[in-house]
Scaffold this motif. Structure first.
Motif, mmCIF file in Angstrom:
data_model
loop_
_atom_site.group_PDB
_atom_site.id
_atom_site.type_symbol
_atom_site.label_atom_id
_atom_site.label_comp_id
_atom_site.label_asym_id
_atom_site.label_seq_id
_atom_site.Cartn_x
_atom_site.Cartn_y
_atom_site.Cartn_z
ATOM 1 N N GLY A 108 1.373 -1.062 -0.076
ATOM 2 C CA GLY A 108 0.086 -0.187 -0.204
ATOM 3 C C GLY A 108 0.570 1.372 -0.228
ATOM 4 O O GLY A 108 0.636 1.942 -0.801
ATOM 5 N N PRO A 109 2.097 1.385 0.829
ATOM 6 C CA PRO A 109 2.467 2.535 1.304
ATOM 7 C C PRO A 109 3.272 2.679 -0.535
ATOM 8 O O PRO A 109 3.471 3.544 -1.098
ATOM 9 C CB PRO A 109 3.365 2.485 1.804
ATOM 10 N N ASN A 137 3.895 6.468 -3.469
ATOM 11 C CA ASN A 137 5.061 6.327 -3.767
ATOM 12 C C ASN A 137 4.825 7.057 -5.881
ATOM 13 O O ASN A 137 5.226 7.643 -5.752
ATOM 14 C CB ASN A 137 5.954 5.491 -3.838
ATOM 15 N N VAL A 138 4.348 5.316 -5.885
ATOM 16 C CA VAL A 138 3.126 6.211 -7.682
ATOM 17 C C VAL A 138 3.024 7.427 -7.405
ATOM 18 O O VAL A 138 3.374 7.954 -8.740
ATOM 19 C CB VAL A 138 3.104 4.629 -7.966
ATOM 20 N N VAL A 139 2.430 7.618 -6.578
ATOM 21 C CA VAL A 139 1.141 8.490 -6.774
ATOM 22 C C VAL A 139 2.629 10.091 -6.811
ATOM 23 O O VAL A 139 2.095 11.271 -7.552
ATOM 24 C CB VAL A 139 0.592 8.642 -5.805
ATOM 25 N N GLU A 141 10.243 4.819 -12.732
ATOM 26 C CA GLU A 141 10.569 4.428 -11.733
ATOM 27 C C GLU A 141 8.817 4.236 -11.262
ATOM 28 O O GLU A 141 8.417 2.967 -10.495
ATOM 29 C CB GLU A 141 10.673 5.471 -10.870
ATOM 30 N N ALA A 142 8.301 4.840 -11.096
ATOM 31 C CA ALA A 142 6.800 4.598 -10.994
ATOM 32 C C ALA A 142 6.383 3.625 -12.260
ATOM 33 O O ALA A 142 5.532 2.947 -11.033
ATOM 34 C CB ALA A 142 5.567 5.739 -11.576
ATOM 35 N N LEU A 154 3.683 -4.001 -8.229
ATOM 36 C CA LEU A 154 2.382 -4.124 -7.610
ATOM 37 C C LEU A 154 1.004 -4.394 -8.259
ATOM 38 O O LEU A 154 0.292 -5.028 -7.083
ATOM 39 C CB LEU A 154 2.194 -2.901 -6.600
ATOM 40 N N ARG A 155 0.525 -4.428 -8.937
ATOM 41 C CA ARG A 155 -0.168 -4.735 -9.267
ATOM 42 C C ARG A 155 -0.953 -6.025 -9.534
ATOM 43 O O ARG A 155 -1.917 -6.414 -9.144
ATOM 44 C CB ARG A 155 -0.398 -4.465 -11.432
ATOM 45 N N PRO A 156 -0.029 -7.491 -9.221
ATOM 46 C CA PRO A 156 -0.190 -8.419 -9.401
ATOM 47 C C PRO A 156 -0.727 -8.436 -8.081
ATOM 48 O O PRO A 156 -1.033 -10.045 -7.054
ATOM 49 C CB PRO A 156 0.807 -9.015 -9.646
ATOM 50 N N LEU A 157 -0.123 -7.873 -6.945
ATOM 51 C CA LEU A 157 -0.678 -7.516 -5.298
ATOM 52 C C LEU A 157 -1.562 -7.285 -4.714
ATOM 53 O O LEU A 157 -2.130 -7.552 -4.133
ATOM 54 C CB LEU A 157 1.028 -7.572 -4.211
ATOM 55 N N TYR A 158 -2.363 -6.642 -5.554
ATOM 56 C CA TYR A 158 -3.628 -6.559 -5.045
ATOM 57 C C TYR A 158 -4.827 -7.296 -4.747
ATOM 58 O O TYR A 158 -5.032 -7.789 -5.912
ATOM 59 C CB TYR A 158 -4.240 -5.132 -6.167
ATOM 60 N N VAL A 159 -5.477 -7.065 -4.134
ATOM 61 C CA VAL A 159 -7.111 -8.326 -4.390
ATOM 62 C C VAL A 159 -7.758 -7.693 -4.498
ATOM 63 O O VAL A 159 -8.248 -7.179 -3.661
ATOM 64 C CB VAL A 159 -7.148 -8.760 -2.666
#
Length: 75
Positions: free
Chosen positions: A3-4, A8-10, A34-35, A42-47
């Motif tokens: 989540g944090p 960082n992407v934002v 980097e973003a 991260l995309r595969p980690l989101y439920v």
């Protein structure tokens, strides 16, 4: 915690936008790259639909991890 890192992407996107507005677009490539790398990781980690992320262990297993930042995503 994922989540944090999503936050960082934002931040990277905002910094790149400020540089573009200041006429310094040539300095944004590294921020954009980097973003994009963070998003790809991260995309595969989101439920999806659940509002939280998973952590990935070294053996590749995913474990749900809820963090206070996740609650902000739900607002």
């Amino acid at each position: 915690v994922a989540g944090p890192n999503a936050l960082n992407v934002v931040g990277l996107a905002a910094a790149a936008e400020l540089l573009r507005a200041a006429g310094r677009a040539d300095e944004t490539a590294a921020l954009d790259a980097e973003a994009a790398a963070i998003v790809a990781a991260l995309r595969p980690l989101y439920v999806e639909g659940a509002g939280y992320w998973c952590a990935r262990h070294p053996d590749g297993t995913r474990v749900p991890v809820r963090h206070c930042v996740d609650a902000l995503w739900m607002l």
